[in-house]
Design a protein around this motif. Structure first.
Motif, PDB file in Angstrom:
ATOM      1  N   ASP A   1      16.198   2.511  -0.926  1.00  0.00           N
ATOM      2  CA  ASP A   1      16.199   3.902  -0.448  1.00  0.00           C
ATOM      3  C   ASP A   1      15.259   4.082   0.752  1.00  0.00           C
ATOM      4  O   ASP A   1      14.652   3.118   1.234  1.00  0.00           O
TER       5      ASP A   1
ATOM      6  N   ASP B   1      12.363   5.376   1.043  1.00  0.00           N
ATOM      7  CA  ASP B   1      10.985   4.976   0.766  1.00  0.00           C
ATOM      8  C   ASP B   1      10.847   3.451   0.780  1.00  0.00           C
ATOM      9  O   ASP B   1       9.894   2.901   1.341  1.00  0.00           O
TER      10      ASP B   1
ATOM     11  N   ASP C   1       7.932  -0.941  -3.449  1.00  0.00           N
ATOM     12  CA  ASP C   1       8.669   0.218  -3.981  1.00  0.00           C
ATOM     13  C   ASP C   1       9.574  -0.168  -5.148  1.00  0.00           C
ATOM     14  O   ASP C   1      10.497   0.558  -5.491  1.00  0.00           O
TER      15      ASP C   1
ATOM     16  N   HIS D   1       5.128   2.486  -6.958  1.00  0.00           N
ATOM     17  CA  HIS D   1       4.570   3.752  -7.466  1.00  0.00           C
ATOM     18  C   HIS D   1       5.357   4.237  -8.681  1.00  0.00           C
ATOM     19  O   HIS D   1       5.159   5.349  -9.149  1.00  0.00           O
ATOM     20  N   HIS D   2       6.275   3.415  -9.157  1.00  0.00           N
ATOM     21  CA  HIS D   2       7.004   3.761 -10.374  1.00  0.00           C
ATOM     22  C   HIS D   2       6.164   3.368 -11.589  1.00  0.00           C
ATOM     23  O   HIS D   2       5.309   2.507 -11.501  1.00  0.00           O
TER      24      HIS D   2
ATOM     25  N   GLY E   1       6.027   4.673  -2.542  1.00  0.00           N
ATOM     26  CA  GLY E   1       5.944   3.225  -2.387  1.00  0.00           C
ATOM     27  C   GLY E   1       5.460   2.844  -1.004  1.00  0.00           C
ATOM     28  O   GLY E   1       4.626   1.940  -0.839  1.00  0.00           O
TER      29      GLY E   1
ATOM     30  N   ASP F   1      11.338  10.421  -0.817  1.00  0.00           N
ATOM     31  CA  ASP F   1      11.190  10.469  -2.279  1.00  0.00           C
ATOM     32  C   ASP F   1      10.889  11.889  -2.768  1.00  0.00           C
ATOM     33  O   ASP F   1      10.466  12.063  -3.917  1.00  0.00           O
TER      34      ASP F   1
HETATM   35 MN    MN Z   1       9.872   5.189  -3.884  1.00  0.00          MN
END
Ligand code: MN
Length: 494
Positions: free
Chosen positions: A48, A50, A97, A120-121, A154, A183
């Motif tokens: 994506d 990000d 990411d 960042h997940h 991310g 995001d």
């Molecule tokens: Mn992301």
């Protein structure tokens, strides 16, 4: 209108958690510096906007430090994918990411390799730590107790890391802001960590914040079209009606046409902008004062891009990156982030194709309204089983757009399924029309819990990869769970 940057945070305003997270960048940088300089680094990033931004920031740093790399952009990091990476002979890997949700597989399958995961997940349960053994370092805001949903993206994580490796990389802040916007981490301003990045971007003269009308497409779309397509803000009598939009403009004394054809929002003078804002507020007279004020707010612009370019507005830039990723042309997006003019031009072509595919997928949705094998409308939810009809990288986009166009009081959840063309797997995307109070990732996890599935994402956008054979079972389970969730205010998940 003038920008207003006195609200920007300074490093001194950060919480202890945020300071700890920023300090950890040095550790990640040291870990990276230990990678063999003569060997090619394997880089894997998410598909994506990000993820593409994150990869671009990393690549800039790798180029500047004379490192060699080989990069792949992936939609999901399935166990299969990690297995095939394990067969490659690279001794060091960087995931951006993506990766925190797959640390179990990464640590099992990439034994003996050096692995840096910057994500960042939410980390996989049992892997909420900075170091996993000798060889894996995870740089993730969750480990400092920071919400990765909106405080940092991310690309922001990669930004602080690459700046810690090489201070010069401070000049990539604008790309991390594009990632954060992609995001959806902006809500009339940023949370502290993203805000620091924004501050750096302004210092580097890469980004400019103006106070403007918050409608998507200000740089590129004809003004009347912009208003016609505006769902957020929704403008009564104007949204959805071309003639309504033109009449409205004429009524408030704005000529929709100029010497060179249709005018855009950026072609208006300050006086006209004021009349436009006032006119929109009058039409939304039933709004609360706070809501009416939301028509105007911060707009983020790239200093170095030309006026009226689709790359000028950072939100439009994020859309361009998304388009490149979804169409399997992520390298064009990376080129655009790195400032390559040829890539920018070709990325703009990709954007046109992407818009066409979106229109086609919406048309498919309209045309199959009454085919309940494909589209199930239940109490509180819509399930779209598109099979091969919609590209798996587009199903999430379709679900996102539908959250803005379906009746929000009737439908709370939108679940989309699409088959991958490369194996017998199916991609699931889930979105909600609710603003708060739900965790889609958790709900999707429950829906998929009886089958073999890889679930990822955030509270507001979740996804999963399942075996196509399990589609029927998953849909049946989703119907039960979503109906229950939509009907009751809050339901404890089993
Ligand atoms: Mn992301």
């Amino acid at each position: 209108m003038d920008g207003n940057d006195d609200k920007l945070k300074n490093e001194s305003d950060l919480s202890d958690k945020e300071i700890e997270f920023l300090d950890k960048a040095k550790e990640a940088a040291d870990f990276f510096k230990g990678f063999d300089k003569n060997k090619t680094i394997r880089v894997i990033s998410h598909l994506d906007a990000d993820g593409i931004s994150a990869a671009s920031i990393l690549i800039k740093m790798l180029n500047r430090t004379n490192r060699r790399y080989s990069i792949s952009i992936v939609q999901q990091l399935s166990e299969e994918k990690i297995k095939s990476l394990a067969k490659e002979r690279y001794s060091s890997f960087i995931f951006t990411d993506i990766g925190s949700g797959q640390l179990k597989e990464i640590s099992n399958l990439l034994k003996g390799r050096k692995v840096l995961v910057m994500d960042h997940h939410q980390p996989k349960e049992g892997f909420e730590k900075w170091r996993i053994g000798e060889n894996i370092l995870q740089y993730n805001p969750h480990l400092s107790g920071i919400d990765g949903n909106d405080n940092i993206s991310g690309s922001g994580v990669v930004y602080f890391f690459s700046k810690a490796v090489l201070e010069k990389n401070k000049d990539m802040a604008h790309i991390a802001i594009v990632g954060a916007l992609g995001d959806m981490q902006e809500d009339y301003g940023f949370k502290p960590l993203n805000n620091i990045i924004l501050k750096y971007g302004i210092e580097e003269k890469k980004i400019k914040v103006i106070n403007g009308i918050r409608i998507f497409g200000a740089q590129t779309r004809a003004l009347h079209r912009l208003l016609q397509y505006s769902t957020d803000p929704y403008i009564p009598g104007v949204t959805g009606s071309e003639s309504g939009a033109i009449d409205f403009l004429k009524r408030i004394g704005i000529n929709p046409k100029g010497e060179n054809g249709w005018r855009r929002l950026i072609d208006l003078n300050d006086e006209e902008i004021k009349r436009l804002v006032a006119g929109m507020i009058v039409l939304r007279i039933n709004d609360k004062v706070e809501d009416a004020q939301r028509i105007v707010g911060p707009v983020y612009l790239m200093e170095e891009e030309e006026k009226a370019s689709p790359l000028k507005d950072c939100k439009e830039f994020a859309t361009l990156l998304n388009a490149c990723g979804r169409l399997d042309m992520a390298s064009l997006g990376i080129g655009a982030c790195l400032g390559d003019e040829k890539s920018k031009k070709r990325a703009l072509d990709a954007l046109k194709i992407y818009r066409k595919e979106i229109v086609e997928s919406l048309r498919w949705f309209e045309n199959n309204q009454n085919n309940d094998r494909l589209i199930k409308k239940g109490k509180g939810y819509i399930i779209i089983n598109s099979k091969e009809d919609i590209r798996s990288s587009m199903i999430g986009t379709l679900c996102s757009i539908l959250t803005n166009s379906v009746d929000k009081s009737e439908f709370k959840f939108i679940l989309g399924l699409s088959r991958n063309d490369y194996d017998d797997s199916t991609k699931i995307s889930m979105r909600t029309t609710l603003n708060d109070g739900v965790d889609l990732r958790e709900i999707l996890q429950t829906i998929c819990s009886k089958t073999e599935a890889e679930v990822g994402g955030h509270k507001h956008a979740a996804g999963a990869l399942i075996k196509s054979n399990d589609e029927k079972e998953i849909i049946e389970r989703a119907e039960g769970i979503l109906e229950r969730m939509a009907l009751e205010e809050k339901v404890e998940l089993e």
